[in-house]
Design a protein around this motif. Structure first.
Motif: not given
Length: 158
Positions: A29-41
């Motif tokens: 879950a923590v990894l998914a949150i980090i990826v969702s934040i980084a994807a638009p950038n």
């Protein structure tokens, strides 16, 4: 000297058994949150890189047209074509052609497509704006002066 897991006390076997399902789910879950934040950038960075690449291709093609016109001592025609969903193309008379990403578009401010380079280092001045299909990308401009001086700057409107 060689002890097996069966000879160990029950308490010791239970504490060294590995990760629990809850621990693994929290980590994912923590990894998914980090990826969702980084994807638009990452998406914006890729779009900006496409714009920079197309800008460099355009500027190099303009410089090539200028030099070839002087070397050959003849007028050379420079054209570009965004080609819709296909890869865009830039061509210099019958000398060379270059391609750029289909996600990038080139427009010129004075609608002077094609332009002609003269051996006397003269050309009609114009400004090309390079944009990407991702609206978050920063547009760039390539300007060419009447004396065929080429400059690149950030900005412009898509």
């Amino acid at each position: 000297m060689n002890a097996s897991a069966n000879n160990l006390p029950q308490q010791l076997r239970m504490t060294s058994s590995g990760f629990t399902l809850i621990e693994l789910m929290v980590t994912i879950a923590v990894l998914a949150i980090i990826v969702s934040i980084a994807a638009p950038n990452i998406s914006n960075q890729l779009a900006n890189q496409r714009v920079k690449s197309t800008t460099a291709t355009l500027a190099n093609a303009l410089k090539e047209a200028k030099v070839e016109s002087i070397i050959r001592r003849q007028n050379l025609t420079f054209t570009y074509n965004n080609n819709g969903t296909n890869t865009g193309s830039i061509s210099i008379a019958n000398i060379s052609s270059h391609s750029y990403s289909a996600k990038s578009t080139i427009t010129d401010s004075e609608s002077k497509n094609p332009i002609t380079f003269e051996p006397s280092k003269r050309v009609e001045s114009t400004t090309y704006t390079i944009c990407d299909e991702n609206a978050a990308a920063t547009p760039r401009q390539v300007s060419i002066s009447k004396l065929a001086n080429i400059s690149i700057k950030s900005g412009g409107a898509c």
